[in-house]
Design a protein around this motif. Structure first.
Motif, PDB file in Angstrom:
ATOM      1  N   PRO A  20       1.951  -7.649 -20.478  1.00 52.67           N
ATOM      2  CA  PRO A  20       2.100  -8.269 -19.332  1.00 52.67           C
ATOM      3  C   PRO A  20       3.403  -7.462 -18.570  1.00 52.67           C
ATOM      4  O   PRO A  20       3.023  -7.194 -17.210  1.00 52.67           O
ATOM      5  N   ARG A  21       4.391  -6.910 -19.118  1.00 55.53           N
ATOM      6  CA  ARG A  21       5.290  -6.462 -18.286  1.00 55.53           C
ATOM      7  C   ARG A  21       4.945  -4.917 -17.816  1.00 55.53           C
ATOM      8  O   ARG A  21       5.023  -4.470 -16.844  1.00 55.53           O
TER       9      ARG A  21
ATOM     10  N   ARG B   6       2.328  -5.548 -14.896  1.00 50.39           N
ATOM     11  CA  ARG B   6       2.503  -6.318 -13.744  1.00 50.39           C
ATOM     12  C   ARG B   6       2.385  -5.527 -12.529  1.00 50.39           C
ATOM     13  O   ARG B   6       2.145  -6.401 -11.349  1.00 50.39           O
ATOM     14  N   ARG B   7       2.515  -4.400 -12.360  1.00 50.38           N
ATOM     15  CA  ARG B   7       2.221  -3.554 -11.069  1.00 50.38           C
ATOM     16  C   ARG B   7       1.044  -3.280 -10.922  1.00 50.38           C
ATOM     17  O   ARG B   7       0.489  -2.632 -10.098  1.00 50.38           O
TER      18      ARG B   7
ATOM     19  N   TYR C 278      -5.351  -3.788  -3.178  1.00 50.13           N
ATOM     20  CA  TYR C 278      -4.033  -3.229  -2.728  1.00 50.13           C
ATOM     21  C   TYR C 278      -4.079  -2.240  -1.498  1.00 50.13           C
ATOM     22  O   TYR C 278      -3.076  -2.494  -0.759  1.00 50.13           O
TER      23      TYR C 278
ATOM     24  N   ALA D  78      -0.002  -5.084   5.507  1.00 52.42           N
ATOM     25  CA  ALA D  78       1.770  -4.783   5.856  1.00 52.42           C
ATOM     26  C   ALA D  78       1.763  -3.900   6.779  1.00 52.42           C
ATOM     27  O   ALA D  78       2.763  -3.907   7.621  1.00 52.42           O
TER      28      ALA D  78
ATOM     29  N   GLU E 260       7.592  -0.720   8.538  1.00 49.88           N
ATOM     30  CA  GLU E 260       8.948  -0.300   7.827  1.00 49.88           C
ATOM     31  C   GLU E 260       9.061  -1.003   6.605  1.00 49.88           C
ATOM     32  O   GLU E 260      10.100  -0.886   5.847  1.00 49.88           O
ATOM     33  N   ALA E 261       8.374  -2.252   6.424  1.00 55.18           N
ATOM     34  CA  ALA E 261       8.707  -2.858   5.207  1.00 55.18           C
ATOM     35  C   ALA E 261       7.241  -2.817   4.296  1.00 55.18           C
ATOM     36  O   ALA E 261       6.715  -3.903   4.401  1.00 55.18           O
ATOM     37  N   ILE E 262       7.075  -1.852   3.636  1.00 51.77           N
ATOM     38  CA  ILE E 262       5.763  -1.575   3.148  1.00 51.77           C
ATOM     39  C   ILE E 262       6.112  -1.557   1.218  1.00 51.77           C
ATOM     40  O   ILE E 262       6.968  -0.928   0.763  1.00 51.77           O
ATOM     41  N   SER E 263       5.205  -2.367   0.749  1.00 55.87           N
ATOM     42  CA  SER E 263       5.610  -2.403  -0.657  1.00 55.87           C
ATOM     43  C   SER E 263       5.090  -1.102  -1.317  1.00 55.87           C
ATOM     44  O   SER E 263       4.015  -0.568  -1.179  1.00 55.87           O
ATOM     45  N   PRO E 264       6.093  -0.607  -2.063  1.00 57.90           N
ATOM     46  CA  PRO E 264       5.834   0.552  -2.802  1.00 57.90           C
ATOM     47  C   PRO E 264       4.577   0.630  -3.539  1.00 57.90           C
ATOM     48  O   PRO E 264       4.054   1.426  -4.135  1.00 57.90           O
ATOM     49  N   THR E 265       4.486  -0.556  -4.391  1.00 57.87           N
ATOM     50  CA  THR E 265       3.338  -0.719  -5.239  1.00 57.87           C
ATOM     51  C   THR E 265       1.966  -0.597  -4.594  1.00 57.87           C
ATOM     52  O   THR E 265       1.290  -0.013  -5.093  1.00 57.87           O
ATOM     53  N   TYR E 266       1.807  -1.468  -3.452  1.00 59.11           N
ATOM     54  CA  TYR E 266       0.609  -1.309  -2.964  1.00 59.11           C
ATOM     55  C   TYR E 266       0.350   0.317  -2.438  1.00 59.11           C
ATOM     56  O   TYR E 266      -0.647   0.830  -2.318  1.00 59.11           O
TER      57      TYR E 266
ATOM     58  N   MET F  20       1.590   3.082  -3.721  1.00 58.47           N
ATOM     59  CA  MET F  20       1.179   3.949  -4.679  1.00 58.47           C
ATOM     60  C   MET F  20      -0.100   3.771  -5.439  1.00 58.47           C
ATOM     61  O   MET F  20      -0.751   4.755  -5.842  1.00 58.47           O
TER      62      MET F  20
ATOM     63  N   ASN G  42       5.885  -9.422  -9.655  1.00 64.35           N
ATOM     64  CA  ASN G  42       4.881 -10.022 -10.721  1.00 64.35           C
ATOM     65  C   ASN G  42       5.394 -10.209 -12.047  1.00 64.35           C
ATOM     66  O   ASN G  42       4.615  -9.691 -12.904  1.00 64.35           O
TER      67      ASN G  42
ATOM     68  N   GLU H 287      10.963  -2.675  -4.089  1.00 63.76           N
ATOM     69  CA  GLU H 287      10.313  -3.957  -3.732  1.00 63.76           C
ATOM     70  C   GLU H 287      11.449  -5.206  -3.344  1.00 63.76           C
ATOM     71  O   GLU H 287      11.240  -5.689  -2.603  1.00 63.76           O
TER      72      GLU H 287
ATOM     73  N   VAL I 149      12.456  -4.409   0.223  1.00 63.42           N
ATOM     74  CA  VAL I 149      11.268  -5.008   1.120  1.00 63.42           C
ATOM     75  C   VAL I 149      11.417  -6.450   1.327  1.00 63.42           C
ATOM     76  O   VAL I 149      11.496  -7.244   2.247  1.00 63.42           O
TER      77      VAL I 149
ATOM     78  N   ASP J 138      14.330  -7.396   3.378  1.00 62.62           N
ATOM     79  CA  ASP J 138      14.140  -7.108   5.013  1.00 62.62           C
ATOM     80  C   ASP J 138      12.915  -8.301   5.417  1.00 62.62           C
ATOM     81  O   ASP J 138      13.213  -8.964   6.525  1.00 62.62           O
TER      82      ASP J 138
END
Lengths: 344, 85
Positions: free
Chosen positions: A49-50, A53-54, A92, A99, A105-111, A113, B17, B46, B49, B52
């Motif tokens: 699961p770890r 998670r992304r 995503y 977003a 300015e505040a974008i999740s890097p996970t989404y 990528m 997550n 994250e 973010v 912010d």
């Protein structure tokens, strides 16, 4: 120089049907929902699961079908990972766009990528530590078919011997509604719009556990019908088959009258007497649904039987013991693919 | 401060997550990075973010981030002193 044969050594699916199972052949799951999500497997059997998670749903499902195929074949590192996905990690991508709409300015890097389409194929290779050829095809309804064509050509050239080829698609309510407005899904009488993941191992070496042989692949545009006839004739000749040797034709009929009429026209032109099969009522419609046709046909050939649920009732001819199945895929009456699978 | 620490733990679990982690599993004084949670540089982004969006704090200096994200307790202290919402 003789060309190598190619075999589908294993093929696994996650879809509307029971996960990682061929239970659909005897007890198919049928739904009248317009939009259906894929049935989830126990992810923990495959991914910590770890580590997961992304990962978005699409990548997790692609990883599970891929890992199952790698386990079943004992091939840890195929020479190539070739992916077909028309819209990639759509969930995503939507979150990223939402977003961006809120604030740039505040974008999740996970989404960010995971939004590019080729993240799926990359994730498979990174997770399995496979450093070979890795390519993604995002070519609408022929995305998976082009992925198979790539593997086919590279195997014929002797550049690769094993390839993990997959078709992966997910769907969101927003995208579904847009596609519904365009008439692509969700129309009266149509099969459900659905998510799916299908991974298969192509191998130039035949082994006891291979499902079937991939005896031919051809692509083209429906505007050139004569070319299609030539391609089929060449494919059958190379496989030492006549038109009567084709046990059945599997089409991507989905309940849309225009789409289905197009398939009827093609089949009437190519193989008017062959029994007809269909699969989208079981696995749903999406841009990469043709992968499920290949999956279904491969397992039918491996088991030497065609379940009644696959027969197209518009044609009385039935196929009991299949030895060769021709798959036809098209959308919007433009690009098409032909694939010939034969019994080993 | 206890309330903010709990809120931050829940926020961290949500944005990263960490499905199999509960707020009680996170020691407020333990290192966030290099510890049991197994967080990496993407997680740091994250968290920036999160700061912010939720608290209106823009972290632009990387060396400042290192100190802020030392633990949940240091995050809570920084948030309480700099939040704009």
């Amino acid at each position: 120089m003789s060309q190598p044969n190619m075999y589908i050594q294993a093929a696994e699916q996650l879809s509307i049907q029971q996960p990682l199972s061929q239970q659909w052949m005897s007890e198919p799951v049928l739904t009248d929902h317009l939009l259906t999500t894929a049935m989830a497997p126990n992810y923990r059997d495959f991914i910590d699961p770890r580590e997961a998670r992304r990962m978005g749903g699409l990548i997790k499902r692609a990883l599970v079908t891929t890992l199952k195929v790698l386990r079943d074949t004992g091939i840890e590192h195929p020479d190539a990972f070739i992916t077909g996905t028309s819209i990639g990690s759509l969930v995503y991508t939507e979150r990223l766009l939402d977003a961006l709409d809120e604030s740039e300015e505040a974008i999740s890097p996970t989404y960010f990528m995971q939004s590019p389409h080729n993240t799926v194929g990359s994730a498979l290779a990174i997770f399995t530590h496979s450093h070979g050829y890795n390519t993604t095809y995002s070519h609408g309804a022929c995305s998976f078919d082009w992925a198979v064509m790539d593997a086919w050509m590279q195997m014929r050239l002797g550049k690769i011997h094993t390839a993990l080829v997959g078709g992966y698609e997910e769907m969101t309510q927003n995208c579904f509604e847009l596609l519904q407005k365009a008439g692509y899904v969700g129309q009266p009488g149509m099969v459900p719009c659905a998510e799916m993941s299908m991974s298969m191992m192509l191998n130039t070496q035949c082994s006891d556990n291979c499902l079937c042989q991939l005896s031919g692949v051809a692509m083209g545009n429906l505007a050139y019908r004569e070319r299609m006839r030539q391609q089929l004739a060449q494919m059958l000749e190379a496989a030492h088959l006549s038109t009567t040797g084709v046990s059945a034709v599997m089409t991507g009929k989905n309940g849309n009258p225009d789409n289905d009429a197009c398939y009827d026209g093609i089949v009437a032109d190519l193989l008017p007497d062959a029994p007809l099969l269909r699969y989208k009522h079981l696995f749903g419609e999406n841009y990469t649904a043709s992968a499920m046709g290949v999956y279904a046909a491969a397992h039918c050939l491996a088991q030497g039987r065609i379940p009644d649920c696959l027969h197209d009732n518009n044609r009385p001819a039935r196929c009991i013991k299949p030895s060769a199945i021709l798959l036809v895929n098209q959308m919007d009456q433009q690009e098409y693919s032909l694939m010939l699978l034969t019994k080993i | 401060m206890e309330e903010l620490i709990q809120e931050l733990k829940e926020g961290i679990i949500e944005v990263l997550n960490l499905d199999d982690v509960t707020p009680d599993d996170i020691d407020a004084d333990a290192p966030l990075f290099g510890g049991d949670l197994g967080l990496d540089s993407i997680d740091a982004l994250e968290l920036i973010v999160l700061m912010d969006k939720k608290y209106g704090i823009k972290l632009k200096d990387p060396s400042e981030g290192k100190k802020v994200f030392l633990s949940v307790a240091t995050m809570a202290k920084f948030v309480s002193e700099n939040r704009t919402k």
